[in-house]
Design a protein around this motif. Structure first.
Motif, PDB file in Angstrom:
ATOM      1  N   SER A  87      -3.010 -24.934 -12.388  1.00  6.15           N
ATOM      2  CA  SER A  87      -2.080 -24.970 -11.253  1.00  6.15           C
ATOM      3  C   SER A  87      -1.378 -26.306 -11.013  1.00  6.15           C
ATOM      4  O   SER A  87      -0.544 -26.398 -10.119  1.00  6.15           O
ATOM      5  N   HIS A  88      -1.719 -27.355 -11.773  1.00  6.34           N
ATOM      6  CA  HIS A  88      -1.178 -28.668 -11.399  1.00  6.34           C
ATOM      7  C   HIS A  88      -0.032 -29.101 -12.318  1.00  6.34           C
ATOM      8  O   HIS A  88      -0.226 -29.265 -13.533  1.00  6.34           O
ATOM      9  N   THR A 136       4.200 -18.307  -7.627  1.00  6.81           N
ATOM     10  CA  THR A 136       4.673 -19.511  -6.945  1.00  6.81           C
ATOM     11  C   THR A 136       6.185 -19.506  -6.764  1.00  6.81           C
ATOM     12  O   THR A 136       6.907 -18.885  -7.562  1.00  6.81           O
ATOM     13  N   ASP A 137       6.649 -20.263  -5.777  1.00  3.22           N
ATOM     14  CA  ASP A 137       8.104 -20.417  -5.596  1.00  3.22           C
ATOM     15  C   ASP A 137       8.728 -21.269  -6.705  1.00  3.22           C
ATOM     16  O   ASP A 137       9.950 -21.280  -6.875  1.00  3.22           O
ATOM     17  N   GLU A 138       7.886 -21.990  -7.462  1.00  2.00           N
ATOM     18  CA  GLU A 138       8.432 -22.901  -8.477  1.00  2.00           C
ATOM     19  C   GLU A 138       9.160 -22.159  -9.600  1.00  2.00           C
ATOM     20  O   GLU A 138       9.937 -22.758 -10.333  1.00  2.00           O
ATOM     21  N   TYR A 162       4.231 -25.827 -16.204  1.00  2.00           N
ATOM     22  CA  TYR A 162       3.478 -24.998 -15.241  1.00  2.00           C
ATOM     23  C   TYR A 162       4.331 -23.842 -14.746  1.00  2.00           C
ATOM     24  O   TYR A 162       3.947 -22.667 -14.852  1.00  2.00           O
ATOM     25  N   ASN A 191       4.248 -24.229  -1.180  1.00  2.00           N
ATOM     26  CA  ASN A 191       3.090 -25.149  -1.250  1.00  2.00           C
ATOM     27  C   ASN A 191       2.059 -24.866  -0.168  1.00  2.00           C
ATOM     28  O   ASN A 191       2.402 -24.850   1.022  1.00  2.00           O
ATOM     29  N   GLU A 200      -6.169 -33.795  -6.384  1.00  2.00           N
ATOM     30  CA  GLU A 200      -5.100 -34.214  -7.301  1.00  2.00           C
ATOM     31  C   GLU A 200      -3.748 -33.843  -6.697  1.00  2.00           C
ATOM     32  O   GLU A 200      -2.717 -34.302  -7.151  1.00  2.00           O
ATOM     33  N   LYS A 201      -3.778 -32.987  -5.658  1.00  2.00           N
ATOM     34  CA  LYS A 201      -2.557 -32.508  -5.019  1.00  2.00           C
ATOM     35  C   LYS A 201      -2.200 -33.418  -3.848  1.00  2.00           C
ATOM     36  O   LYS A 201      -3.074 -34.060  -3.262  1.00  2.00           O
ATOM     37  N   LEU A 202      -0.907 -33.454  -3.494  1.00  2.00           N
ATOM     38  CA  LEU A 202      -0.420 -34.497  -2.584  1.00  2.00           C
ATOM     39  C   LEU A 202      -1.262 -34.688  -1.310  1.00  2.00           C
ATOM     40  O   LEU A 202      -1.717 -35.805  -1.037  1.00  2.00           O
ATOM     41  N   PRO A 217       0.370 -43.219  -3.533  1.00  2.00           N
ATOM     42  CA  PRO A 217       1.468 -43.120  -4.502  1.00  2.00           C
ATOM     43  C   PRO A 217       2.513 -42.069  -4.116  1.00  2.00           C
ATOM     44  O   PRO A 217       2.172 -40.905  -3.890  1.00  2.00           O
ATOM     45  N   TYR A 219       6.056 -40.414  -5.464  1.00  2.00           N
ATOM     46  CA  TYR A 219       6.881 -40.335  -6.673  1.00  2.00           C
ATOM     47  C   TYR A 219       8.366 -40.524  -6.331  1.00  2.00           C
ATOM     48  O   TYR A 219       8.865 -39.934  -5.358  1.00  2.00           O
ATOM     49  N   ARG A 226       9.259 -30.059  -0.014  1.00  2.00           N
ATOM     50  CA  ARG A 226       8.396 -28.903  -0.255  1.00  2.00           C
ATOM     51  C   ARG A 226       8.275 -28.136   1.061  1.00  2.00           C
ATOM     52  O   ARG A 226       8.428 -28.717   2.142  1.00  2.00           O
ATOM     53  N   ASN A 261       8.445 -35.497   0.978  1.00  2.00           N
ATOM     54  CA  ASN A 261       7.105 -36.023   0.676  1.00  2.00           C
ATOM     55  C   ASN A 261       6.767 -37.262   1.510  1.00  2.00           C
ATOM     56  O   ASN A 261       5.638 -37.414   1.985  1.00  2.00           O
ATOM     57  N   ARG A 297       7.973 -38.121 -11.205  1.00  2.00           N
ATOM     58  CA  ARG A 297       7.485 -37.051 -12.100  1.00  2.00           C
ATOM     59  C   ARG A 297       8.648 -36.639 -13.013  1.00  2.00           C
ATOM     60  O   ARG A 297       9.791 -36.523 -12.558  1.00  2.00           O
ATOM     61  N   HIS A 300      11.300 -33.623 -12.085  1.00  2.00           N
ATOM     62  CA  HIS A 300      10.829 -33.366 -10.714  1.00  2.00           C
ATOM     63  C   HIS A 300      11.807 -32.488  -9.926  1.00  2.00           C
ATOM     64  O   HIS A 300      12.930 -32.915  -9.643  1.00  2.00           O
TER      65      HIS A 300
HETATM   66  O1  DAU Z   1       5.347 -24.760  -4.652  1.00  2.00           O
HETATM   67  C1  DAU Z   1       4.118 -24.197  -4.972  1.00  2.00           C
HETATM   68  C2  DAU Z   1       3.363 -25.116  -5.902  1.00  2.00           C
HETATM   69  O2  DAU Z   1       2.906 -26.210  -5.111  1.00  2.00           O
HETATM   70  C3  DAU Z   1       2.196 -24.442  -6.616  1.00  2.00           C
HETATM   71  O3  DAU Z   1       2.682 -23.434  -7.443  1.00  2.00           O
HETATM   72  C4  DAU Z   1       1.406 -25.465  -7.440  1.00  2.00           C
HETATM   73  O4  DAU Z   1       0.257 -24.849  -8.000  1.00  2.00           O
HETATM   74  C5  DAU Z   1       0.956 -26.586  -6.508  1.00  2.00           C
HETATM   75  O5  DAU Z   1       0.289 -27.580  -7.248  1.00  2.00           O
HETATM   76  C6  DAU Z   1       2.162 -27.194  -5.784  1.00  2.00           C
HETATM   77  O6  DAU Z   1       3.016 -27.904  -6.724  1.00  2.00           O
HETATM   78  P1  DAU Z   1       3.695 -29.301  -6.345  1.00  2.00           P
HETATM   79  O7  DAU Z   1       4.008 -30.008  -7.587  1.00  2.00           O
HETATM   80  O8  DAU Z   1       4.776 -29.106  -5.349  1.00  2.00           O
HETATM   81  O9  DAU Z   1       2.450 -29.989  -5.562  1.00  2.00           O
HETATM   82  P2  DAU Z   1       1.836 -31.465  -5.612  1.00  2.00           P
HETATM   83  O10 DAU Z   1       0.847 -31.552  -4.498  1.00  2.00           O
HETATM   84  O11 DAU Z   1       1.413 -31.856  -6.979  1.00  2.00           O
HETATM   85  O12 DAU Z   1       3.083 -32.371  -5.225  1.00  2.00           O
HETATM   86  C7  DAU Z   1       3.818 -32.165  -4.009  1.00  2.00           C
HETATM   87  C8  DAU Z   1       4.974 -33.139  -4.009  1.00  2.00           C
HETATM   88  O13 DAU Z   1       4.460 -34.480  -3.859  1.00  2.00           O
HETATM   89  C9  DAU Z   1       5.779 -33.164  -5.299  1.00  2.00           C
HETATM   90  O14 DAU Z   1       7.146 -33.363  -4.996  1.00  2.00           O
HETATM   91  C10 DAU Z   1       5.219 -34.361  -6.066  1.00  2.00           C
HETATM   92  C11 DAU Z   1       4.822 -35.308  -4.962  1.00  2.00           C
HETATM   93  N1  DAU Z   1       3.655 -36.189  -5.231  1.00  2.00           N
HETATM   94  C12 DAU Z   1       2.507 -35.617  -5.696  1.00  2.00           C
HETATM   95  C13 DAU Z   1       1.395 -36.371  -5.934  1.00  2.00           C
HETATM   96  C14 DAU Z   1       0.122 -35.753  -6.472  1.00  2.00           C
HETATM   97  C15 DAU Z   1       3.716 -37.535  -4.945  1.00  2.00           C
HETATM   98  O15 DAU Z   1       4.762 -38.047  -4.485  1.00  2.00           O
HETATM   99  N2  DAU Z   1       2.606 -38.301  -5.171  1.00  2.00           N
HETATM  100  C16 DAU Z   1       1.445 -37.782  -5.681  1.00  2.00           C
HETATM  101  O16 DAU Z   1       0.461 -38.549  -5.887  1.00  2.00           O
END
Ligand code: DAU
Ligand code: NAD
Length: 359
Positions: A87-88, A136-138, A162, A191, A200-202, A217, A219, A226, A261, A297, A300
């Protein structure tokens, strides 16, 4: 008694769904949770339900067709709720292959086994057999800033390994519905946040780092958007789609809760400062100075935003948890479950299976 086969139930959303279902239906349902227990699977999430007579855990890989066929052969499964996936997004950029393996091939195995168990000689299916594919919406790609929404009719345009693998799995489910009249639904959700999310998720990453005084951190420019939904609202939507939705339909699930974010990170810092008593030593090192902009990312997606009009109009589902309340509940949960976070970050949670199941 209706029997559910839940895949990936030891993960974040799957475990919240299992808790939701037992809270709602108690002893009226039976749940079989099949999970490989990858790094993302944590049986501690399910410690409260482990002793129930109507709950069974099976450790298996959804790509293992013999193992999955055996579960169908030994149990009269009425409902499948398919969460299991890699999922990540960041991991998919580093190592795409396992995403194709689990998300595409694993879904094909689940579909084949369910079809083999359920399909009658005339090609029809017994009343009440239903497969729900959690997506997922992605898969819809990225929206421009401040403009437009994802509808069920939005063309697929995934960008990361993913989201491409999830799009592939959605296409397989659609193909089974079209070709075999296979009784399924797909939900595409935004999300999620809430208890038991792997750090590992935000959101859990920022909570954990802030409490430990580590850098936060962000990005790129931090302005990616989101659409955040409290996980229990997602669990409720899944149940409502299976109970009240029209078969063969896709439903988008989301909450009109778009946030950049950087806003999320600031809200977490402010909420932590508000919630922690002055004498708590962790409070001293929490501030916006911890925010650190890091390399973006790759590929992104800029903005995700779900239009939940269809699920609201047809089923009456709407998110119930306001973000300001959900984020407080979530932070409080992480406060109260410091051991859970310690076990996850140290890797000790992976010993839980061996200890609990004597293997
Ligand atoms: O939209 C649904 C999706 O949401 C699911 O399908 C995925 O399984 C789930 O992991 C999630 O994906 P994202 O990539 O949106 O989630 P994530 O928490 O990894 O990151 C959320 C946002 O925050 C994204 O724009 C990247 C950013 N980010 C993430 C991390 C881990 C940061 O800025 N810093 C970070 O350290
Ligand atoms: P997660 O990574 O927390 O959990 C995934 C679970 O699947 C883990 O328990 C893992 O052990 C299990 N698993 C992985 N590979 C497996 C395999 N080969 N066989 C059996 N089990 C396996 O994921 P999550 O965040 O709970 O997401 C669950 C589902 O919801 C996924 O399909 C994801 O695409 C989807 N989704 C997630 C979000 C989100 O914000 N987290 C939003 C929309 C949709």
């Amino acid at each position: 008694m209706r029997t559910y086969l839940v895949t990936g139930g030891a993960g974040f959303i799957g475990s919240n769904y299992i808790h939701y279902m037992f809270k709602k239906y108690g002893d009226q349902i039976r749940i079989i949770n099949v999970d490989k227990l990858t790094y993302a699977g944590n049986l501690e999430n399910l410690a409260e339900v482990e002793g129930r007579d109507n709950y069974t855990f099976v450790r298996a890989d959804i790509c293992d067709k013999d193992a999955i066929a055996k579960i169908f052969a030994e149990n009269d499964i009425d409902r499948v709720v398919h969460f299991a996936a890699e999922s990540h997004v960041d991991r998919s950029i580093k190592n795409p292959e396992v995403f194709v393996q689990t998300n595409v091939l694993g879904t094909a195995v689940m579909l084949n086994c369910a079809r083999a168990a359920w399909e009658k000689e005339d090609g029809s299916y017994p009343e009440g057999k239903k497969f729900l594919h959690v997506s997922t919406d992605e898969v819809y790609g990225s929206l421009p800033e401040g403009e437009g929404y994802f509808y069920e009719t939005t063309p697929y345009s995934p960008h990361s390994p993913y989201s491409s693998s999830k799009a592939g799995s959605d296409m397989l489910v659609k193909a089974y519905m079209d070709t075999y009249h296979f009784p399924a639904n797909i939900t595409n959700c935004s999300n999620n946040y809430g208890p038991y999310q792997f750090p590992e998720k935000l959101i859990p990453l920022i909570i954990n780092n802030a409490l430990s005084g580590k850098k936060l951190p962000v990005y790129g420019d931090g302005k990616n958007v989101r659409d955040w939904l409290y996980v229990e609202d997602h669990a409720k939507a899944i149940d409502m789609v299976q109970e009240q939705g029209r078969l063969f339909e896709t439903y988008n699930v989301g909450g009109h809760n778009e946030k950049q974010n950087i806003e999320i990170v600031q809200i977490i810092i402010d909420t932590l400062l508000e919630m922690l008593p002055d004498e708590d030593p962790r409070k001293a090192h929490i501030s916006r100075d911890l925010i650190t902009y890091v390399e973006d990312r790759k590929g992104h997606d800029r903005r995700y935003a779900i239009a939940p009009d269809k699920i609201k109009a047809e089923i009456g589902w709407e998110p119930e948890t306001m973000f300001k309340d959900g984020i407080k509940k979530t932070i409080r949960w992480y406060f109260e479950h410091e051991d859970w976070m310690k076990n996850v970050t140290s890797g000790d949670y992976q010993k839980y299976y061996e200890t609990m199941y004597n293997v």
